[in-house]
Design a protein around this motif. Structure first.
Motif, PDB file in Angstrom:
ATOM      1  N   LYS A 136       3.554  10.600  -9.429  1.00 36.44           N
ATOM      2  CA  LYS A 136       2.596  10.755 -10.633  1.00 36.44           C
ATOM      3  C   LYS A 136       2.096  12.251 -10.336  1.00 36.44           C
ATOM      4  O   LYS A 136       2.109  13.038 -11.201  1.00 36.44           O
ATOM      5  CB  LYS A 136       1.765   9.803 -10.952  1.00 36.44           C
ATOM      6  CG  LYS A 136       0.695  10.076 -11.974  1.00 36.44           C
ATOM      7  CD  LYS A 136      -0.341   9.080 -12.195  1.00 36.44           C
ATOM      8  CE  LYS A 136      -1.311   9.282 -13.084  1.00 36.44           C
ATOM      9  NZ  LYS A 136      -2.528   8.636 -13.135  1.00 36.44           N
ATOM     10  N   LEU A 137       1.331  12.493  -9.190  1.00 37.80           N
ATOM     11  CA  LEU A 137       0.744  13.934  -9.013  1.00 37.80           C
ATOM     12  C   LEU A 137       1.695  15.072  -8.771  1.00 37.80           C
ATOM     13  O   LEU A 137       1.575  15.985  -9.619  1.00 37.80           O
ATOM     14  CB  LEU A 137      -0.058  13.844  -7.798  1.00 37.80           C
ATOM     15  CG  LEU A 137      -1.317  12.881  -8.040  1.00 37.80           C
ATOM     16  CD1 LEU A 137      -1.657  12.639  -6.485  1.00 37.80           C
ATOM     17  CD2 LEU A 137      -2.412  13.256  -8.847  1.00 37.80           C
ATOM     18  N   VAL A 153       2.373   1.597  -3.417  1.00 36.34           N
ATOM     19  CA  VAL A 153       1.381   2.591  -4.525  1.00 36.34           C
ATOM     20  C   VAL A 153       1.079   3.730  -4.223  1.00 36.34           C
ATOM     21  O   VAL A 153       1.036   4.583  -4.945  1.00 36.34           O
ATOM     22  CB  VAL A 153      -0.177   1.461  -4.363  1.00 36.34           C
ATOM     23  CG1 VAL A 153      -1.110   2.217  -4.999  1.00 36.34           C
ATOM     24  CG2 VAL A 153       0.203   0.011  -4.785  1.00 36.34           C
ATOM     25  N   LYS A 154       0.843   4.192  -2.963  1.00 32.71           N
ATOM     26  CA  LYS A 154       0.772   5.587  -2.530  1.00 32.71           C
ATOM     27  C   LYS A 154       1.887   6.321  -2.892  1.00 32.71           C
ATOM     28  O   LYS A 154       1.859   7.626  -3.569  1.00 32.71           O
ATOM     29  CB  LYS A 154       0.483   5.685  -1.045  1.00 32.71           C
ATOM     30  CG  LYS A 154      -0.768   5.089  -0.560  1.00 32.71           C
ATOM     31  CD  LYS A 154      -1.874   5.517  -1.130  1.00 32.71           C
ATOM     32  CE  LYS A 154      -3.245   4.920  -0.544  1.00 32.71           C
ATOM     33  NZ  LYS A 154      -4.259   5.487  -1.300  1.00 32.71           N
ATOM     34  N   HIS A 155       2.995   5.863  -2.793  1.00 31.23           N
ATOM     35  CA  HIS A 155       4.633   6.689  -3.070  1.00 31.23           C
ATOM     36  C   HIS A 155       4.389   6.718  -4.787  1.00 31.23           C
ATOM     37  O   HIS A 155       4.803   7.835  -5.177  1.00 31.23           O
ATOM     38  CB  HIS A 155       5.657   5.745  -2.787  1.00 31.23           C
ATOM     39  CG  HIS A 155       6.830   6.562  -3.069  1.00 31.23           C
ATOM     40  ND1 HIS A 155       7.432   7.620  -2.557  1.00 31.23           N
ATOM     41  CD2 HIS A 155       7.918   6.178  -3.865  1.00 31.23           C
ATOM     42  CE1 HIS A 155       8.425   7.793  -2.900  1.00 31.23           C
ATOM     43  NE2 HIS A 155       8.698   7.153  -3.932  1.00 31.23           N
ATOM     44  N   ARG A 156       4.164   5.969  -5.441  1.00 26.95           N
ATOM     45  CA  ARG A 156       4.031   5.910  -6.871  1.00 26.95           C
ATOM     46  C   ARG A 156       2.938   7.077  -7.366  1.00 26.95           C
ATOM     47  O   ARG A 156       3.111   7.856  -8.115  1.00 26.95           O
ATOM     48  CB  ARG A 156       3.660   4.496  -7.580  1.00 26.95           C
ATOM     49  CG  ARG A 156       4.811   3.922  -7.800  1.00 26.95           C
ATOM     50  CD  ARG A 156       4.839   2.554  -8.636  1.00 26.95           C
ATOM     51  NE  ARG A 156       4.487   1.463  -7.802  1.00 26.95           N
ATOM     52  CZ  ARG A 156       3.594   0.713  -7.927  1.00 26.95           C
ATOM     53  NH1 ARG A 156       2.782   0.567  -8.787  1.00 26.95           N
ATOM     54  NH2 ARG A 156       3.273  -0.298  -6.748  1.00 26.95           N
ATOM     55  N   GLU A 157       1.584   6.715  -6.594  1.00 24.47           N
ATOM     56  CA  GLU A 157       0.627   8.188  -6.998  1.00 24.47           C
ATOM     57  C   GLU A 157       1.154   9.448  -6.580  1.00 24.47           C
ATOM     58  O   GLU A 157       0.856  10.328  -7.311  1.00 24.47           O
ATOM     59  CB  GLU A 157      -0.721   7.765  -6.074  1.00 24.47           C
ATOM     60  CG  GLU A 157      -1.648   8.407  -6.417  1.00 24.47           C
ATOM     61  CD  GLU A 157      -3.111   8.148  -5.570  1.00 24.47           C
ATOM     62  OE1 GLU A 157      -3.874   8.795  -5.248  1.00 24.47           O
ATOM     63  OE2 GLU A 157      -2.977   7.012  -5.249  1.00 24.47           O
ATOM     64  N   GLU A 178       2.467  15.821 -12.603  1.00 23.97           N
ATOM     65  CA  GLU A 178       1.372  16.278 -13.317  1.00 23.97           C
ATOM     66  C   GLU A 178       1.536  17.758 -12.791  1.00 23.97           C
ATOM     67  O   GLU A 178       1.207  18.875 -13.541  1.00 23.97           O
ATOM     68  CB  GLU A 178       0.138  15.740 -12.717  1.00 23.97           C
ATOM     69  CG  GLU A 178      -1.149  16.315 -13.267  1.00 23.97           C
ATOM     70  CD  GLU A 178      -2.383  15.581 -13.484  1.00 23.97           C
ATOM     71  OE1 GLU A 178      -3.509  16.019 -13.442  1.00 23.97           O
ATOM     72  OE2 GLU A 178      -2.247  14.388 -13.009  1.00 23.97           O
ATOM     73  N   THR A 197       0.784  -1.276  -0.034  1.00 26.69           N
ATOM     74  CA  THR A 197       0.051  -0.061   0.179  1.00 26.69           C
ATOM     75  C   THR A 197       0.703   1.144  -0.076  1.00 26.69           C
ATOM     76  O   THR A 197       0.718   2.172  -0.667  1.00 26.69           O
ATOM     77  CB  THR A 197      -0.780   0.082   1.341  1.00 26.69           C
ATOM     78  OG1 THR A 197      -1.579  -1.197   1.257  1.00 26.69           O
ATOM     79  CG2 THR A 197      -1.989   1.293   1.321  1.00 26.69           C
TER      80      THR A 197
END
Length: 116
Positions: free
Chosen positions: A89-90, A82-86, A93, A79
Motif C-alpha cells: 500500500k505504501l 499484514v506487514k506485506h500488505r502495508e 502511495e 503478522t
C-alpha cells in the motif's frame, strides 16, 4: 554435500530395512486396557507386525510435530502478511505521489527523480 546426503539416506534405508526384517513378529494393539474393556464391554484390537507399529509411531510423531509447529507459527505468518500488505500500500502511495509531483516534467527527468 549431495553425496553425503545420498550416503546418509542410503544408510538410513538399510537400517530401516534391517530393523523391519528383524521385527516381523505380530503384536496386538488394544484400544483399552483389559480391565476397562471388560467393564465397558468392548475393546478394539488390531494385530500388526512390530516394525509397522514402530515406524507408524515415528511417522505419526513427525506429522503431529509439523502440524503443531504450523499452528504455533500462525500468528507470525499473519503478522508478516499484514506487514506485506502495508508495504504494498505504501509503495503504491509513494508511486502515485511521485507521479503527481513529476506531472509537468519531462519523462526523462521523471525517471531520474524516480531513481534518486
Amino acid at each position: 554435500m549431495r553425496y553425503i546426503r545420498y550416503a546418509f539416506l542410503g544408510t538410513l534405508g538399510v537400517i530401516l530395512v534391517s530393523v523391519s526384517l528383524a521385527n516381523r513378529q505380530m503384536v496386538t494393539l488394544q484400544l483399552l486396557p483389559e480391565d476397562l474393556a471388560h467393564l465397558l464391554g468392548f475393546n478394539f484390537a488390531l494385530t500388526l507386525p512390530l516394525f509397522l507399529v514402530v515406524l507408524g509411531g515415528i511417522a505419526a510423531g513427525v506429522v503431529i510435530g509439523f502440524v503443531w509447529e504450523w499452528l504455533r507459527e500462525h500468528k507470525h505468518r499473519r503478522t508478516a502478511d499484514v506487514k506485506h500488505r502495508e508495504v504494498r500500500k505504501l509503495e503504491r502511495e509513494v508511486k502515485s505521489l511521485k507521479q503527481k509531483q513529476s506531472g509537468d516534467k519531462d519523462d526523462v527527468l521523471a525517471l531520474l527523480d524516480d531513481v534518486a
